[in-house]
Write a protein that holds these residues in place. Structure first.
Motif, mmCIF file in Angstrom:
data_model
loop_
_atom_site.group_PDB
_atom_site.id
_atom_site.type_symbol
_atom_site.label_atom_id
_atom_site.label_comp_id
_atom_site.label_asym_id
_atom_site.label_seq_id
_atom_site.Cartn_x
_atom_site.Cartn_y
_atom_site.Cartn_z
ATOM 1 N N HIS A 16 0.873 -0.960 -0.054
ATOM 2 C CA HIS A 16 -0.184 -0.108 0.227
ATOM 3 C C HIS A 16 0.666 1.256 -0.076
ATOM 4 O O HIS A 16 0.725 2.221 0.884
ATOM 5 C CB HIS A 16 -1.008 0.093 1.240
ATOM 6 N N GLY A 17 2.020 1.452 -0.859
ATOM 7 C CA GLY A 17 2.602 2.649 -0.970
ATOM 8 C C GLY A 17 3.903 2.488 -0.366
ATOM 9 O O GLY A 17 4.765 3.326 -0.455
ATOM 10 N N GLY A 18 4.266 1.450 0.509
ATOM 11 C CA GLY A 18 5.554 1.406 1.255
ATOM 12 C C GLY A 18 6.447 0.726 0.168
ATOM 13 O O GLY A 18 6.180 0.375 -0.778
ATOM 14 N N PRO A 19 7.711 0.684 0.936
ATOM 15 C CA PRO A 19 8.801 0.116 0.079
ATOM 16 C C PRO A 19 8.753 -1.396 0.079
ATOM 17 O O PRO A 19 8.175 -1.871 1.113
ATOM 18 C CB PRO A 19 10.168 0.574 0.869
ATOM 19 N N ASP A 20 9.273 -1.906 -1.138
ATOM 20 C CA ASP A 20 9.187 -3.357 -1.059
ATOM 21 C C ASP A 20 10.588 -3.792 -0.958
ATOM 22 O O ASP A 20 11.296 -3.692 -1.588
ATOM 23 C CB ASP A 20 8.583 -3.562 -2.679
ATOM 24 N N ASN A 21 10.813 -4.421 0.155
ATOM 25 C CA ASN A 21 12.094 -4.830 0.335
ATOM 26 C C ASN A 21 12.203 -6.486 0.243
ATOM 27 O O ASN A 21 13.350 -6.962 0.845
ATOM 28 C CB ASN A 21 12.244 -4.634 2.034
ATOM 29 N N SER A 22 11.556 -7.025 -0.774
ATOM 30 C CA SER A 22 11.369 -8.539 -0.705
ATOM 31 C C SER A 22 12.871 -8.803 -1.620
ATOM 32 O O SER A 22 12.976 -9.891 -1.935
ATOM 33 C CB SER A 22 10.200 -8.736 -1.631
ATOM 34 N N GLY A 23 13.241 -7.760 -2.327
ATOM 35 C CA GLY A 23 14.458 -8.186 -3.383
ATOM 36 C C GLY A 23 14.104 -8.428 -4.777
ATOM 37 O O GLY A 23 14.803 -8.586 -5.720
ATOM 38 N N ILE A 81 25.791 -4.236 -20.250
ATOM 39 C CA ILE A 81 26.451 -4.412 -18.915
ATOM 40 C C ILE A 81 25.278 -3.710 -17.834
ATOM 41 O O ILE A 81 25.263 -4.420 -16.776
ATOM 42 C CB ILE A 81 28.023 -4.295 -18.875
ATOM 43 N N ALA A 82 25.277 -2.562 -18.092
ATOM 44 C CA ALA A 82 24.531 -1.873 -16.937
ATOM 45 C C ALA A 82 22.998 -2.414 -17.167
ATOM 46 O O ALA A 82 22.433 -2.381 -15.825
ATOM 47 C CB ALA A 82 24.276 -0.437 -17.642
ATOM 48 N N GLY A 83 22.411 -2.737 -18.216
ATOM 49 C CA GLY A 83 21.178 -3.609 -18.151
ATOM 50 C C GLY A 83 21.170 -4.773 -17.366
ATOM 51 O O GLY A 83 20.252 -5.159 -16.360
ATOM 52 N N LEU A 84 22.186 -5.640 -17.325
ATOM 53 C CA LEU A 84 22.534 -6.683 -16.413
ATOM 54 C C LEU A 84 22.591 -6.187 -14.972
ATOM 55 O O LEU A 84 22.057 -7.137 -14.067
ATOM 56 C CB LEU A 84 23.868 -7.580 -16.962
ATOM 57 N N ASN A 92 19.691 -6.505 -10.022
ATOM 58 C CA ASN A 92 19.598 -5.516 -8.793
ATOM 59 C C ASN A 92 20.732 -5.144 -8.172
ATOM 60 O O ASN A 92 20.667 -5.120 -6.862
ATOM 61 C CB ASN A 92 18.360 -6.225 -8.009
ATOM 62 N N LYS A 93 21.778 -4.858 -8.965
ATOM 63 C CA LYS A 93 23.262 -4.415 -8.259
ATOM 64 C C LYS A 93 23.089 -2.961 -8.109
ATOM 65 O O LYS A 93 22.569 -2.206 -8.688
ATOM 66 C CB LYS A 93 24.158 -4.871 -9.500
ATOM 67 N N SER A 94 23.809 -2.684 -6.847
ATOM 68 C CA SER A 94 23.693 -1.211 -6.454
ATOM 69 C C SER A 94 24.313 -0.349 -7.603
ATOM 70 O O SER A 94 23.758 0.841 -7.773
ATOM 71 C CB SER A 94 24.392 -1.180 -5.193
ATOM 72 N N TRP A 95 25.099 -0.687 -8.285
ATOM 73 C CA TRP A 95 25.422 0.237 -9.419
ATOM 74 C C TRP A 95 25.013 0.297 -10.575
ATOM 75 O O TRP A 95 25.456 0.964 -11.567
ATOM 76 C CB TRP A 95 27.032 -0.325 -9.851
ATOM 77 N N GLY A 96 24.022 -0.751 -10.652
ATOM 78 C CA GLY A 96 23.399 -0.658 -12.212
ATOM 79 C C GLY A 96 22.594 0.440 -12.497
ATOM 80 O O GLY A 96 22.543 1.021 -13.647
ATOM 81 N N ARG A 97 21.887 1.268 -11.569
ATOM 82 C CA ARG A 97 21.227 2.430 -11.768
ATOM 83 C C ARG A 97 22.021 3.380 -12.219
ATOM 84 O O ARG A 97 21.896 4.200 -13.445
ATOM 85 C CB ARG A 97 20.242 2.759 -10.806
ATOM 86 N N GLY A 98 23.092 3.658 -11.657
ATOM 87 C CA GLY A 98 23.905 4.891 -12.202
ATOM 88 C C GLY A 98 24.589 4.585 -13.367
ATOM 89 O O GLY A 98 24.708 5.390 -14.264
ATOM 90 N N VAL A 143 14.342 6.010 -3.147
ATOM 91 C CA VAL A 143 15.036 5.384 -2.072
ATOM 92 C C VAL A 143 14.228 4.461 -1.355
ATOM 93 O O VAL A 143 13.044 4.848 -0.585
ATOM 94 C CB VAL A 143 15.710 6.402 -1.246
ATOM 95 N N GLY A 144 14.638 3.516 -1.178
ATOM 96 C CA GLY A 144 13.947 2.138 -0.091
ATOM 97 C C GLY A 144 13.137 1.480 -1.263
ATOM 98 O O GLY A 144 12.346 0.529 -0.568
ATOM 99 N N ASP A 145 13.000 1.717 -2.412
ATOM 100 C CA ASP A 145 11.849 1.169 -3.333
ATOM 101 C C ASP A 145 12.785 0.486 -4.438
ATOM 102 O O ASP A 145 13.649 0.909 -4.786
ATOM 103 C CB ASP A 145 11.171 2.074 -3.890
ATOM 104 N N ASN A 146 12.172 -0.951 -4.619
ATOM 105 C CA ASN A 146 12.815 -1.620 -5.767
ATOM 106 C C ASN A 146 12.293 -1.463 -7.030
ATOM 107 O O ASN A 146 12.346 -2.126 -7.906
ATOM 108 C CB ASN A 146 12.791 -3.159 -5.270
ATOM 109 N N GLY A 147 11.795 -0.203 -7.334
ATOM 110 C CA GLY A 147 11.235 0.193 -8.539
ATOM 111 C C GLY A 147 9.759 0.054 -8.581
ATOM 112 O O GLY A 147 9.121 0.356 -9.764
#
Length: 143
Positions: free
Chosen positions: A12-19, A80-83, A88-94, A137-141
């Motif tokens: 319900h709008g909160g962060p999804d921390n399920s990975g 490489i960035a798409g992978l 869900n790597k921390s460097w992927g978005r940047g 931040v805190g959301d998996n997209g």
């Protein structure tokens, strides 16, 4: 126990921390893994000096071989960035934002050579950038 006003329940709008990867990031990663190989194929055509490309004199005129190598390097960066985004790597978005931004610029500069290719790829790059910047931040997209 009553929920505090600033707390939200999962779903319900909160962060999804399920990975799990949410919609915008999954789209961006998949689109980068589509755009990357397309750029690599465009680069291979440029290196082979295919007669598909023709451009008159303009400000960003490079040798087709140079354009070919530029497209290959940008395409590899996109893959490489798409992978990184999809896994869900921390460097992927940047890395994805940088790769898609560079791809957008190089496609813009390539428009006089082959606009029927460059303009749709530019559109895809803009959609990738939009999807990657929707991340909170805190959301998996997820939305």
């Amino acid at each position: 126990m009553a929920a505090m006003p600033n707390e939200t329940r999962r779903g319900h709008g909160g962060p999804d921390n399920s990975g799990r990867l949410g919609g915008p990031l999954l789209f961006a990663g998949t689109a980068m893994m589509l755009s990357g190989p397309l750029s690599i194929l465009m680069g291979a055509s440029g290196i082979a000096e295919d007669n598909l490309f023709a451009a008159s004199q303009y400000a960003y005129r490079f040798d087709l071989t140079a354009w070919g190598w530029i497209h290959i390097f940008v395409g590899l960066a996109l893959v490489i960035a798409g992978l990184g985004v999809v896994s869900n790597k921390s460097w992927g978005r940047g890395a994805g934002l940088v790769a898609a931004g560079i791809s957008l610029i190089t496609q813009f500069m390539f428009v006089p050579y082959y606009p029927l290719w460059a303009i749709p790829v530019m559109t895809l790059d803009v959609l990738i950038i939009f999807a990657l910047t929707r991340f909170r931040v805190g959301d998996n997209g997820g939305t």
